[in-house]
Design an enzyme around this catalytic site. Structure first.
Site, short mmCIF file in Angstrom:
data_model
loop_
_atom_site.label_atom_id
_atom_site.label_comp_id
_atom_site.label_asym_id
_atom_site.label_seq_id
_atom_site.Cartn_x
_atom_site.Cartn_y
_atom_site.Cartn_z
N PHE A 164 0.80 -1.23 0.00
CA PHE A 164 0.00 0.00 0.00
C PHE A 164 0.83 1.27 0.00
CE2 PHE A 164 0.81 -0.16 4.59
CZ PHE A 164 0.99 1.19 4.88
N GLU A 191 -5.11 -3.84 -2.02
CA GLU A 191 -6.55 -3.57 -1.97
C GLU A 191 -6.84 -2.26 -1.24
OE1 GLU A 191 -4.87 -5.93 -0.51
OE2 GLU A 191 -5.38 -6.02 1.62
N SER A 241 5.22 -7.12 3.30
CA SER A 241 5.78 -7.53 4.59
C SER A 241 6.58 -8.83 4.43
CB SER A 241 4.65 -7.73 5.59
OG SER A 241 3.78 -8.75 5.11
N CYS A 296 9.67 1.29 3.75
CA CYS A 296 10.63 0.24 4.14
C CYS A 296 12.02 0.80 4.32
CB CYS A 296 10.62 -0.87 3.11
SG CYS A 296 11.27 -0.31 1.53
N GLU A 389 9.37 -4.43 13.23
CA GLU A 389 8.98 -3.36 12.32
C GLU A 389 7.70 -2.71 12.84
OE1 GLU A 389 7.63 -4.36 8.25
OE2 GLU A 389 8.68 -2.56 7.58
P1 NAD Z 1 1.41 -6.73 3.05
O1 NAD Z 1 2.45 -7.79 3.09
O2 NAD Z 1 0.32 -6.78 4.04
O3 NAD Z 1 0.70 -6.71 1.61
C1 NAD Z 1 1.46 -6.75 0.42
C2 NAD Z 1 0.63 -7.43 -0.66
O4 NAD Z 1 0.34 -8.78 -0.26
C3 NAD Z 1 -0.71 -6.75 -0.89
O5 NAD Z 1 -0.96 -6.72 -2.27
C4 NAD Z 1 -1.70 -7.64 -0.15
O6 NAD Z 1 -2.97 -7.66 -0.74
C5 NAD Z 1 -1.06 -9.01 -0.20
N1 NAD Z 1 -1.33 -9.83 0.99
C6 NAD Z 1 -1.55 -9.40 2.26
N2 NAD Z 1 -1.71 -10.44 3.09
C7 NAD Z 1 -1.60 -11.56 2.35
C8 NAD Z 1 -1.65 -12.97 2.63
N3 NAD Z 1 -1.87 -13.42 3.86
N4 NAD Z 1 -1.46 -13.83 1.62
C9 NAD Z 1 -1.23 -13.40 0.37
N5 NAD Z 1 -1.18 -12.06 0.04
C10 NAD Z 1 -1.35 -11.17 1.00
O7 NAD Z 1 2.19 -5.33 3.11
P2 NAD Z 1 1.57 -3.85 3.21
O8 NAD Z 1 0.97 -3.68 4.57
O9 NAD Z 1 0.71 -3.58 2.02
O10 NAD Z 1 2.88 -2.98 3.07
C11 NAD Z 1 3.75 -2.71 4.14
C12 NAD Z 1 4.89 -3.68 4.19
O11 NAD Z 1 5.60 -3.68 2.94
C13 NAD Z 1 5.94 -3.30 5.23
O12 NAD Z 1 6.38 -4.47 5.87
C14 NAD Z 1 7.05 -2.68 4.41
O13 NAD Z 1 8.33 -2.73 5.01
C15 NAD Z 1 6.99 -3.52 3.17
N6 NAD Z 1 7.61 -2.86 2.03
C16 NAD Z 1 8.82 -3.32 1.64
C17 NAD Z 1 9.48 -2.71 0.59
C18 NAD Z 1 10.83 -3.19 0.17
O14 NAD Z 1 11.31 -2.76 -0.86
N7 NAD Z 1 11.49 -4.06 0.91
C19 NAD Z 1 8.89 -1.63 -0.07
C20 NAD Z 1 7.63 -1.21 0.33
C21 NAD Z 1 6.99 -1.83 1.40
#
Ligand code: NAD
Length: 498
Positions: A164, A191, A241, A296, A389
């Site tokens: 997001f 989403e 994540s 991140c 985190e």
């Molecule tokens: P998230 O992991 O909750 O969601 C990421 C994606 O995975 C979304 O499209 C979501 O719909 C999907 N998703 C969520 N739960 C799922 C599940 N149980 N099974 C399958 N798919 C699932 O992450 P977020 O809250 O959208 O974003 C924040 C996280 O992203 C933080 O941990 C941040 O550090 C990380 N992030 C990392 C980078 C990087 O380059 N390392 C960059 C941006 C964000």
């Protein structure tokens, strides 16, 4: 849905938006299951629209569209494919305001930070424009009359799953390289912020991208699992994540699929006594509170070596002067606010001093999800605020006596996205950088993001998979090398030419 899209907001007022649908084969379609999810404007804490929730059949439909478009797209010359990105860049610049306001509305960022998100996305598009130069010229005469040549071929149908926090930039970490090299793509946006991808699809279409080359499927867990499982999707890029990165990586690997999954972070900024006080304090604040700490690369821990009290005092002063809603945006949702506040409460209960307290923050007229800048002093590396985190505007200070102790704190953390050292001594900087266990390191830089053509990616639990996401590594990730060894000798007998 035939209604004209309305992405016209140019202020922080609350605006309702049209339904967010899937983009498959050049058509806007509702997911087959008929399920919808509300999309909330974080600044107002109010529903601004709804997004269709896809399942396995919708992914299958998108794969069919992407597969149908693949031969034509692969046969399109690389330079012609790149021309679409030149046009996309112009269109994104034309619609910069609209893209930034839309992003600000769905994500809660300030307009300045939303603008930054879009501009970084444009930079990724620019890199995509340069790919014909990268793709040229890998050949060598390896022996008399024998030549080896490498060409980088598309994988076929590939997919990207994004978080997001950077609704425009992160999809564009993947799309330029993947598309210009001849793949067709399925994007699964978060989403929570689906509208920016919807707008991107419209711009790609206007730029001349053929239908079916880029498909967008909205949804959550089920659609992600279907992407990892589908046999015709050859590669998956994931950003989110660590927990989900591992799930996606393992699932994709089970299906012998190429995967690169970037995860979460806990970034350490080490401050030593000879650091430039003003530069350091300003940089810590910008790193910790930019995008409300929801990035991140955000500073999460300051490791204070020896007596750096004057720098902490100045950091507290700058952080305390920040205006919520203007200098810093909202938190993505109410659940995240609760999570962030719990970390602060827990640290306080353990005897940590809350030097700046962002709990109970509010912004007049914007009753959304807010946490103000927070500084926790006297955290230890084993406390939740010291090792997990938080993903919010919370800076934890851990005190140590020596640089080696600071490096040990950084090394012991399971993540490894970014680490930085603040010093005016080159030898100290070099000593620390050589010992940090992080993929992206900074010297007097709070957010050491490698910009194109360099690639983005952490180490340890911050990245599951091989290679990095952007720049030249992205070009490698979304292609497979074909090696051609050839021998042509002058004809000894007659040919059709003689
Ligand atoms: P998230 O992991 O909750 O969601 C990421 C994606 O995975 C979304 O499209 C979501 O719909 C999907 N998703 C969520 N739960 C799922 C599940 N149980 N099974 C399958 N798919 C699932 O992450 P977020 O809250 O959208 O974003 C924040 C996280 O992203 C933080 O941990 C941040 O550090 C990380 N992030 C990392 C980078 C990087 O380059 N390392 C960059 C941006 C964000």
């Amino acid at each position: 849905m035939t209604k004209e899209f309305e992405f016209s907001g140019r202020n922080y007022e609350f605006l309702p938006y049209v339904d967010c649908l899937n983009w498959i084969g050049g058509e806007w379609t509702e997911a087959q299951g008929g399920e919808w999810l509300d999309v909330e404007n974080p600044r107002h804490g109010k529903v601004m629209g709804r997004v269709t929730v896809s399942g396995t059949e919708d992914i299958a439909k998108a794969v069919a569209a992407a597969s149908a478009a693949a031969p034509g797209w692969k046969a399109t010359p690389l330079k012609e494919r790149a021309q679409i990105l030149y046009r996309l860049k112009q269109l994104m610049e034309r619609d910069l305001d609209e893209l930034a306001w839309l992003l600000s509305h769905e994500n809660g960022k300030t307009i300045a930070q939303a603008m930054g998100d879009v501009k970084k996305g444009i930079e990724c598009v620019e890199f995509g424009c340069s790919i014909p130069n990268l793709a040229a010229g890998e050949q060598l005469d390896v022996s008399r009359g024998i030549n080896c040549q490498v060409t980088h071929e598309p994988l076929g149908v590939v997919a990207g799953i994004v978080p997001f926090n950077f609704p425009t930039m992160v999809p564009l970490w993947m799309l330029p390289q993947a598309l210009v090299t001849g793949n067709t793509f399925i994007l699964k946006p978060s989403e929570q912020v689906p509208y920016s991808s919807m707008k991107l699809a419209l711009l790609f279409k206007e730029a001349g991208l053929p239908d079916g080359v880029l498909n967008i499927v909205n949804g959550m867990k089920e659609s992600v699992e279907a992407i990892a499982d589908h046999p015709d999707i050859k590669a998956v890029g994931f950003v989110g994540s660590t927990k989900v990165a591992k799930i996606v990586y393992e699932r994709a690997a089970k299906h012998a699929k190429r995967a690169l999954c970037l995860g979460g972070a806990k970034n350490h900024l080490v401050v030593v006594p000879d650091a430039d006080p003003e530069l350091t304090a300003e940089t810590l604040v910008a790193s910790a509170y930019g995008c409300s700490g929801q990035r991140c690369m955000a500073a999460s821990v300051v490791v204070a070596v020896g007596d750096v009290q004057h720098i902490i005092d100045r950091t507290v002063e700058i952080a305390s002067g920040m205006e919520l809603g203007k200098d810093m945006g909202a938190i993505i949702n109410a659940k995240s606010v609760e999570r962030i506040n719990n970390y602060i409460d827990d640290a306080e209960k353990r005897g940590v001093k809350v030097l700046v307290d962002g709990r109970n923050a509010s912004v007049a007229g914007n009753p959304g999800n807010w946490v103000g800048p927070t500084i926790l002093d006297g955290v230890t590396a084993d406390m939740p605020a010291g090792c997990e985190e938080i993903f919010g505007p919370v800076l934890s200070i851990i005190h140590v006596d020596t640089l080696d102790e600071a490096i040990a704190v950084e090394n012991d953390n399971p993540y490894g996205n970014a680490a930085a050292i603040f010093t005016t001594n080159g030898g100290v900087a070099r000593y620390a950088i050589e010992r940090f266990s992080a993929g992206m390191c900074g010297i007097n830089i709070g957010v050491p993001v490698p910009r194109e053509p360099f690639a983005f990616g952490g180490w340890n639990d911050s990245k599951i998979g091989h290679g990095d996401m952007t720049g030249y590594d992205g070009f490698r990730f979304w292609t497979q090398p074909r090696k051609v060894t050839s021998r042509w000798e002058a004809a000894k007998d007659a040919t059709w030419m003689s």
